[in-house]
Design an enzyme around this catalytic site. Structure first.
Site, PDB file in Angstrom:
ATOM      1  N   HIS A  20     -45.452 -79.019 -80.306  1.00  0.00           N
ATOM      2  CA  HIS A  20     -44.925 -80.208 -81.074  1.00  0.00           C
ATOM      3  C   HIS A  20     -44.616 -79.772 -82.481  1.00  0.00           C
ATOM      4  O   HIS A  20     -45.415 -79.424 -83.124  1.00  0.00           O
ATOM      5  CB  HIS A  20     -45.743 -81.517 -80.716  1.00  0.00           C
ATOM      6  CG  HIS A  20     -45.135 -82.248 -81.451  1.00  0.00           C
ATOM      7  ND1 HIS A  20     -44.083 -83.344 -81.022  1.00  0.00           N
ATOM      8  CD2 HIS A  20     -45.400 -83.208 -82.578  1.00  0.00           C
ATOM      9  CE1 HIS A  20     -43.719 -84.279 -81.852  1.00  0.00           C
ATOM     10  NE2 HIS A  20     -44.620 -84.122 -82.742  1.00  0.00           N
ATOM     11  N   GLU A  72     -46.910 -89.346 -87.552  1.00  0.00           N
ATOM     12  CA  GLU A  72     -47.575 -88.738 -86.619  1.00  0.00           C
ATOM     13  C   GLU A  72     -48.979 -88.119 -87.535  1.00  0.00           C
ATOM     14  O   GLU A  72     -49.800 -88.132 -86.741  1.00  0.00           O
ATOM     15  CB  GLU A  72     -46.440 -87.640 -86.118  1.00  0.00           C
ATOM     16  CG  GLU A  72     -45.887 -88.264 -85.326  1.00  0.00           C
ATOM     17  CD  GLU A  72     -44.721 -87.011 -84.760  1.00  0.00           C
ATOM     18  OE1 GLU A  72     -43.789 -87.373 -84.002  1.00  0.00           O
ATOM     19  OE2 GLU A  72     -44.765 -85.798 -85.319  1.00  0.00           O
ATOM     20  N   ASN A  90     -44.321 -76.429 -73.418  1.00  0.00           N
ATOM     21  CA  ASN A  90     -43.587 -75.648 -74.349  1.00  0.00           C
ATOM     22  C   ASN A  90     -44.421 -75.363 -75.706  1.00  0.00           C
ATOM     23  O   ASN A  90     -43.639 -74.975 -76.693  1.00  0.00           O
ATOM     24  CB  ASN A  90     -42.099 -76.242 -74.686  1.00  0.00           C
ATOM     25  CG  ASN A  90     -42.344 -77.808 -75.023  1.00  0.00           C
ATOM     26  OD1 ASN A  90     -43.377 -78.050 -75.327  1.00  0.00           O
ATOM     27  ND2 ASN A  90     -41.384 -78.034 -75.290  1.00  0.00           N
ATOM     28  N   TYR A 101     -46.436 -90.299 -77.561  1.00  0.00           N
ATOM     29  CA  TYR A 101     -44.847 -90.038 -77.025  1.00  0.00           C
ATOM     30  C   TYR A 101     -44.164 -91.484 -76.596  1.00  0.00           C
ATOM     31  O   TYR A 101     -43.405 -91.547 -75.758  1.00  0.00           O
ATOM     32  CB  TYR A 101     -44.996 -89.075 -75.789  1.00  0.00           C
ATOM     33  CG  TYR A 101     -45.184 -87.732 -76.297  1.00  0.00           C
ATOM     34  CD1 TYR A 101     -44.065 -87.177 -77.068  1.00  0.00           C
ATOM     35  CD2 TYR A 101     -46.207 -86.850 -76.016  1.00  0.00           C
ATOM     36  CE1 TYR A 101     -44.365 -85.680 -77.074  1.00  0.00           C
ATOM     37  CE2 TYR A 101     -46.536 -85.729 -76.183  1.00  0.00           C
ATOM     38  CZ  TYR A 101     -45.410 -84.997 -76.932  1.00  0.00           C
ATOM     39  OH  TYR A 101     -45.377 -83.685 -77.397  1.00  0.00           O
ATOM     40  N   LYS A 158     -50.027 -77.281 -77.888  1.00  0.00           N
ATOM     41  CA  LYS A 158     -49.997 -77.979 -76.694  1.00  0.00           C
ATOM     42  C   LYS A 158     -51.405 -77.276 -75.590  1.00  0.00           C
ATOM     43  O   LYS A 158     -51.578 -76.158 -75.766  1.00  0.00           O
ATOM     44  CB  LYS A 158     -48.667 -78.084 -75.996  1.00  0.00           C
ATOM     45  CG  LYS A 158     -47.771 -78.972 -76.982  1.00  0.00           C
ATOM     46  CD  LYS A 158     -46.559 -79.493 -76.207  1.00  0.00           C
ATOM     47  CE  LYS A 158     -45.636 -80.251 -77.049  1.00  0.00           C
ATOM     48  NZ  LYS A 158     -44.374 -80.539 -76.421  1.00  0.00           N
TER      49      LYS A 158
HETATM   50  P1  IDP Z   1     -39.120 -81.738 -78.892  1.00  0.00           P
HETATM   51  O1  IDP Z   1     -40.438 -81.511 -78.407  1.00  0.00           O
HETATM   52  O2  IDP Z   1     -38.288 -80.395 -78.784  1.00  0.00           O
HETATM   53  O3  IDP Z   1     -38.926 -82.507 -80.030  1.00  0.00           O
HETATM   54  P2  IDP Z   1     -38.443 -84.051 -76.955  1.00  0.00           P
HETATM   55  O4  IDP Z   1     -37.027 -84.287 -76.608  1.00  0.00           O
HETATM   56  O5  IDP Z   1     -38.813 -84.887 -78.289  1.00  0.00           O
HETATM   57  O6  IDP Z   1     -38.384 -82.645 -77.450  1.00  0.00           O
HETATM   58  O7  IDP Z   1     -39.362 -84.000 -75.823  1.00  0.00           O
HETATM   59  C1  IDP Z   1     -40.770 -84.035 -75.866  1.00  0.00           C
HETATM   60  C2  IDP Z   1     -41.433 -83.128 -75.037  1.00  0.00           C
HETATM   61  O8  IDP Z   1     -41.255 -83.682 -73.875  1.00  0.00           O
HETATM   62  C3  IDP Z   1     -40.894 -81.580 -75.040  1.00  0.00           C
HETATM   63  O9  IDP Z   1     -41.464 -80.999 -76.156  1.00  0.00           O
HETATM   64  C4  IDP Z   1     -41.280 -81.211 -73.577  1.00  0.00           C
HETATM   65  O10 IDP Z   1     -42.717 -81.014 -73.727  1.00  0.00           O
HETATM   66  C5  IDP Z   1     -41.160 -82.393 -73.092  1.00  0.00           C
HETATM   67  N1  IDP Z   1     -39.859 -82.641 -72.360  1.00  0.00           N
HETATM   68  C6  IDP Z   1     -38.548 -82.896 -72.851  1.00  0.00           C
HETATM   69  N2  IDP Z   1     -37.639 -82.841 -72.058  1.00  0.00           N
HETATM   70  C7  IDP Z   1     -38.205 -82.565 -70.993  1.00  0.00           C
HETATM   71  C8  IDP Z   1     -37.810 -82.319 -69.638  1.00  0.00           C
HETATM   72  O11 IDP Z   1     -36.317 -82.383 -69.209  1.00  0.00           O
HETATM   73  N3  IDP Z   1     -38.760 -82.238 -68.467  1.00  0.00           N
HETATM   74  C9  IDP Z   1     -39.833 -82.019 -68.639  1.00  0.00           C
HETATM   75  N4  IDP Z   1     -40.298 -82.180 -69.870  1.00  0.00           N
HETATM   76  C10 IDP Z   1     -39.800 -82.627 -70.845  1.00  0.00           C
HETATM   77 MG    MG Z   2     -39.435 -84.646 -80.009  1.00  0.00          MG
END
Ligand code: IDP
Ligand code: MG
Length: 140
Positions: free
Chosen positions: A117, A128, A114, A51, A11
């Site tokens: 992905h 994807e 974070n 997304y 990312k």
């Molecule tokens: P994942 O990437 O671990 O699968 P997902 O729930 O699919 O997590 O969420 C996609 C992305 O959205 C996350 O990797 C993160 O960048 C962002 N995200 C998820 N939850 C939050 C939140 O509560 N606040 C802000 N960003 C979030």
């Molecule tokens: Mg996810």
């Protein structure tokens, strides 16, 4: 267990800090192989479509803005049980909850920024991968 492919994104928070090589080292040390990789700058439309499953979540707009804030590295990873294994290698979504040694514990800035992905199912991995790569670009 079958050889699988999963889809990965390094990312913008990680590319901005010049961490592509360090993230790739964690991936390769885990035994997963990087069988396709390219650096791109996603358009807003691409990020919104990618997304789309999160369109109703409160963080969706911020997430799209973040994902187009700089270049990303899209990748196809291959290995035994690659989808679940890469989820383990990345660690929990929130780096505060991620295990030591995971990409997110090592590098993530926040629950949003974070660093990585990874697909959450083999079906989503196939979708994807085909969104970003032609079959001829994947060289095992
Ligand atoms: P994942 O990437 O671990 O699968 P997902 O729930 O699919 O997590 O969420 C996609 C992305 O959205 C996350 O990797 C993160 O960048 C962002 N995200 C998820 N939850 C939050 C939140 O509560 N606040 C802000 N960003 C979030
Ligand atoms: Mg996810």
């Amino acid at each position: 267990m079958a050889t699988e492919r999963t889809f990965s994104i390094i990312k913008p928070d990680a590319t901005r800090r010049n961490l592509t090589g360090k993230v790739n080292a964690v991936i390769e040390e885990s035994g997963l192989r990087i069988v396709a990789q390219k650096r791109i700058h996603m358009t807003q439309a691409q990020a919104e479509a990618f997304y789309g499953v999160h369109a109703a979540r409160p963080f969706f707009r911020d997430l799209v803005t973040f994902m187009i804030s700089g270049p990303v590295v899209v990748q196809v990873l291959e290995g035994e049980n690659a989808v679940a294994r890469y989820r383990d290698v990345m660690g929990a979504t929130n780096p505060a909850n991620a295990e030591p040694g995971t990409i997110r514990k090592l590098f993530a800035e926040s629950i949003e920024a974070n660093s990585a992905h990874g697909s959450d199912s083999t079906e989503n991995a196939a979708t994807e991968i085909s969104y970003f790569f032609a079959g001829t670009e994947i060289v095992g």
